[in-house]
Design a protein around this motif. Structure first.
Motif, PDB file in Angstrom:
ATOM      1  N   ARG A   1       2.950   4.364  -1.247  1.00 43.29           N
ATOM      2  CA  ARG A   1       3.002   5.184  -2.439  1.00 43.29           C
ATOM      3  C   ARG A   1       4.326   5.948  -2.489  1.00 43.29           C
ATOM      4  O   ARG A   1       5.033   6.088  -1.484  1.00 43.29           O
ATOM      5  CB  ARG A   1       1.841   6.185  -2.436  1.00 43.29           C
ATOM      6  CG  ARG A   1       0.473   5.537  -2.583  1.00 43.29           C
ATOM      7  CD  ARG A   1      -0.629   6.541  -2.300  1.00 43.29           C
ATOM      8  NE  ARG A   1      -0.511   7.724  -3.154  1.00 43.29           N
ATOM      9  CZ  ARG A   1      -1.146   7.867  -4.323  1.00 43.29           C
ATOM     10  NH1 ARG A   1      -1.919   6.881  -4.779  1.00 43.29           N
ATOM     11  NH2 ARG A   1      -1.012   8.981  -5.033  1.00 43.29           N
ATOM     12  N   LYS A   2       4.652   6.466  -3.681  1.00 46.64           N
ATOM     13  CA  LYS A   2       5.922   7.157  -3.858  1.00 46.64           C
ATOM     14  C   LYS A   2       5.993   8.450  -3.051  1.00 46.64           C
ATOM     15  O   LYS A   2       7.095   8.920  -2.728  1.00 46.64           O
ATOM     16  CB  LYS A   2       6.145   7.458  -5.340  1.00 46.64           C
ATOM     17  CG  LYS A   2       6.408   6.213  -6.184  1.00 46.64           C
ATOM     18  CD  LYS A   2       6.710   6.589  -7.624  1.00 46.64           C
ATOM     19  CE  LYS A   2       7.017   5.347  -8.443  1.00 46.64           C
ATOM     20  NZ  LYS A   2       7.326   5.672  -9.854  1.00 46.64           N
ATOM     21  N   ASP A   3       4.838   9.048  -2.751  1.00 48.84           N
ATOM     22  CA  ASP A   3       4.858  10.308  -2.007  1.00 48.84           C
ATOM     23  C   ASP A   3       4.890  10.097  -0.493  1.00 48.84           C
ATOM     24  O   ASP A   3       4.784  11.049   0.272  1.00 48.84           O
ATOM     25  CB  ASP A   3       3.642  11.163  -2.386  1.00 48.84           C
ATOM     26  CG  ASP A   3       2.322  10.481  -1.998  1.00 48.84           C
ATOM     27  OD1 ASP A   3       2.344   9.276  -1.671  1.00 48.84           O
ATOM     28  OD2 ASP A   3       1.277  11.152  -2.021  1.00 48.84           O
ATOM     29  N   TRP A   4       5.053   8.843  -0.064  1.00 50.46           N
ATOM     30  CA  TRP A   4       5.046   8.545   1.371  1.00 50.46           C
ATOM     31  C   TRP A   4       6.301   9.120   2.022  1.00 50.46           C
ATOM     32  O   TRP A   4       7.416   8.995   1.510  1.00 50.46           O
ATOM     33  CB  TRP A   4       4.984   7.042   1.587  1.00 50.46           C
ATOM     34  CG  TRP A   4       4.817   6.639   3.025  1.00 50.46           C
ATOM     35  CD1 TRP A   4       3.658   6.372   3.669  1.00 50.46           C
ATOM     36  CD2 TRP A   4       5.871   6.448   3.994  1.00 50.46           C
ATOM     37  NE1 TRP A   4       3.897   6.031   4.985  1.00 50.46           N
ATOM     38  CE2 TRP A   4       5.257   6.073   5.210  1.00 50.46           C
ATOM     39  CE3 TRP A   4       7.253   6.561   3.948  1.00 50.46           C
ATOM     40  CZ2 TRP A   4       5.967   5.801   6.352  1.00 50.46           C
ATOM     41  CZ3 TRP A   4       7.979   6.314   5.106  1.00 50.46           C
ATOM     42  CH2 TRP A   4       7.330   5.929   6.291  1.00 50.46           C
TER      43      TRP A   4
ATOM     44  N   LYS B   1       3.215  11.118   6.158  1.00 51.96           N
ATOM     45  CA  LYS B   1       2.496  11.792   5.082  1.00 51.96           C
ATOM     46  C   LYS B   1       2.375  10.855   3.888  1.00 51.96           C
ATOM     47  O   LYS B   1       3.346  10.194   3.513  1.00 51.96           O
ATOM     48  CB  LYS B   1       3.216  13.073   4.669  1.00 51.96           C
ATOM     49  CG  LYS B   1       3.329  14.110   5.778  1.00 51.96           C
ATOM     50  CD  LYS B   1       4.053  15.347   5.290  1.00 51.96           C
ATOM     51  CE  LYS B   1       4.170  16.383   6.403  1.00 51.96           C
ATOM     52  NZ  LYS B   1       4.880  17.610   5.948  1.00 51.96           N
ATOM     53  N   GLY B   2       1.203  10.851   3.290  1.00 51.50           N
ATOM     54  CA  GLY B   2       0.980  10.027   2.115  1.00 51.50           C
ATOM     55  C   GLY B   2      -0.450  10.124   1.627  1.00 51.50           C
ATOM     56  O   GLY B   2      -1.376  10.308   2.435  1.00 51.50           O
ATOM     57  N   ARG B   3      -0.619  10.051   0.300  1.00 47.16           N
ATOM     58  CA  ARG B   3      -1.954  10.147  -0.297  1.00 47.16           C
ATOM     59  C   ARG B   3      -2.675  11.426   0.101  1.00 47.16           C
ATOM     60  O   ARG B   3      -3.898  11.441   0.311  1.00 47.16           O
ATOM     61  CB  ARG B   3      -2.805   8.921   0.082  1.00 47.16           C
ATOM     62  CG  ARG B   3      -2.267   7.614  -0.461  1.00 47.16           C
ATOM     63  CD  ARG B   3      -3.219   6.477  -0.193  1.00 47.16           C
ATOM     64  NE  ARG B   3      -2.716   5.240  -0.786  1.00 47.16           N
ATOM     65  CZ  ARG B   3      -3.378   4.071  -0.761  1.00 47.16           C
ATOM     66  NH1 ARG B   3      -4.562   4.017  -0.153  1.00 47.16           N
ATOM     67  NH2 ARG B   3      -2.876   3.000  -1.328  1.00 47.16           N
ATOM     68  N   GLY B   4      -1.925  12.498   0.254  1.00 46.24           N
ATOM     69  CA  GLY B   4      -2.521  13.773   0.585  1.00 46.24           C
ATOM     70  C   GLY B   4      -2.971  13.914   2.018  1.00 46.24           C
ATOM     71  O   GLY B   4      -3.641  14.896   2.367  1.00 46.24           O
ATOM     72  N   GLN B   5      -2.639  12.983   2.861  1.00 47.50           N
ATOM     73  CA  GLN B   5      -3.038  13.026   4.266  1.00 47.50           C
ATOM     74  C   GLN B   5      -1.814  13.021   5.167  1.00 47.50           C
ATOM     75  O   GLN B   5      -0.721  12.584   4.778  1.00 47.50           O
ATOM     76  CB  GLN B   5      -3.942  11.838   4.613  1.00 47.50           C
ATOM     77  CG  GLN B   5      -5.263  11.826   3.870  1.00 47.50           C
ATOM     78  CD  GLN B   5      -6.109  10.630   4.252  1.00 47.50           C
ATOM     79  OE1 GLN B   5      -5.590   9.551   4.520  1.00 47.50           O
ATOM     80  NE2 GLN B   5      -7.425  10.827   4.284  1.00 47.50           N
TER      81      GLN B   5
ATOM     82  N   ALA C   1       0.816  -1.223   0.000  1.00 49.75           N
ATOM     83  CA  ALA C   1       0.000   0.000   0.000  1.00 49.75           C
ATOM     84  C   ALA C   1       0.847   1.269   0.000  1.00 49.75           C
ATOM     85  O   ALA C   1       0.299   2.372   0.014  1.00 49.75           O
ATOM     86  CB  ALA C   1      -0.922  -0.007   1.217  1.00 49.75           C
TER      87      ALA C   1
END
Length: 304
Positions: free
Chosen positions: A253-256, A276-280, A251
């Motif tokens: 993501r690259k932005d994690w 931080k991840g998925r905008g949250q 689960a």
């Protein structure tokens, strides 16, 4: 009839002439100086022998062989080079209590030894680099079942300064199926006259993450620590083929991004965690009391 004959008086000892007294004092002084000189020569000779042995390949082999005979829990397999300077081995095994550390293919460069005039440490070991292909740490179960207690002092008898530490693989208890890879850092143990330990510029690949940061802790007093770690997703191109991954990795993501901070006395320190991840964003603050059966003393969670 009583015998009233008086005892024969003992003749008084003749006084020692001043010249004789001076000769006796000088003789005692010379004897003391000779004994002191002999002691220093013996100690100095022993230290010189140890340093000579450590500074030459032949002497290093002799020193390691005799070290093993003394019962010290250090075993060196196929050593090459001299301990002081550049040294390598096929394997080094260190055993202390229930803990065993196996270092495969250790190589260090530019090791030097210097005397340190500190009360708690007696020497400083400094190396330009220390590399190993694998480090495995295992802890055997304790047979006494004694409760865990925090250490009260972390001072070492020597200061250790390694400008570049690298291990291709690190296996630690609890993470046997998920070895840490490409471990790097700068290590300085016992700086500030033995009062502090520092791990700086730390970088570890813990699939699927890369963790960087530092860890500092006082060796005396309340053992205050200062830890700062940042984590991001690792580049998949550098992953080891067949490497097992934890279930949550699917689960990711690259932005994690993750950030951990810990500061305070070892017995009770404050921690903050930000993910931080998925905008949250998830922020957590906690009080950890390492000496208590329930470590988590307080917890505050926030989501954005």
């Amino acid at each position: 009839m009583s015998d009233d004959t008086p005892d024969t008086p003992t003749p008084a000892e003749a006084p020692v002439p001043p010249a004789v007294r001076r000769r006796r004092r000088r003789a005692g002084l010379w004897i003391g100086l000779a004994a002191m000189t002999l002691t220093l020569l013996l100690v100095g000779g022993a230290l010189f022998g140890v340093f000579w042995a450590a500074a030459s390949p032949r002497g290093t082999a002799w020193l390691l062989a005799n070290l093993a005979r003394t019962g010290v829990g250090v075993q060196v397999i196929e050593p090459t080079g001299a301990l002081i300077g550049d040294f390598g081995a096929k394997q080094v095994i260190v055993t202390s209590g229930n803990t065993k550390v196996v270092v495969d293919d250790p190589v260090w460069k530019g090791l030097s030894v210097a005397y340190t005039p500190y009360p708690a440490t007696w020497a400083r070991l400094k190396a330009t680099s220390l590399h190993a292909s694998r480090v495995t740490i295992t802890v055997a179960p304790s047979e006494t079942h004694e409760p865990f207690t925090l250490p009260k002092n972390l001072q070492l008898p020597v200061e250790i300064d390694i400008a570049e530490l690298r291990a291709a693989e690190l296996r630690v208890p609890g993470l046997e199926d998920y070895p840490l890879r490409d471990v790097r850092g700068i290590v300085h143990l016992g700086l500030d006259e033995g009062r502090k330990h520092r791990f700086d510029q730390v970088s570890v690949r813990a699939e699927p993450l890369v963790v960087t940061g530092h860890g500092h802790i006082d060796a005396v007093g309340d053992l205050a620590l200062d830890v700062a770690l940042d984590a991001v997703q690792a580049d998949p191109a550098g992953a080891t083929p067949g490497q097992a991954l934890p279930a949550w990795a699917a689960a990711l993501r690259k932005d994690w991004q993750g950030r951990l901070r810990a500061k305070g006395p070892l017995a009770g320190f404050d921690t903050t965690l930000s993910v931080k991840g998925r905008g949250q964003t998830l922020d957590a603050a906690a009080k950890i009391e390492a000496g208590k059966p329930w470590l988590l003393y307080a917890l505050d969670l926030k989501t954005l």
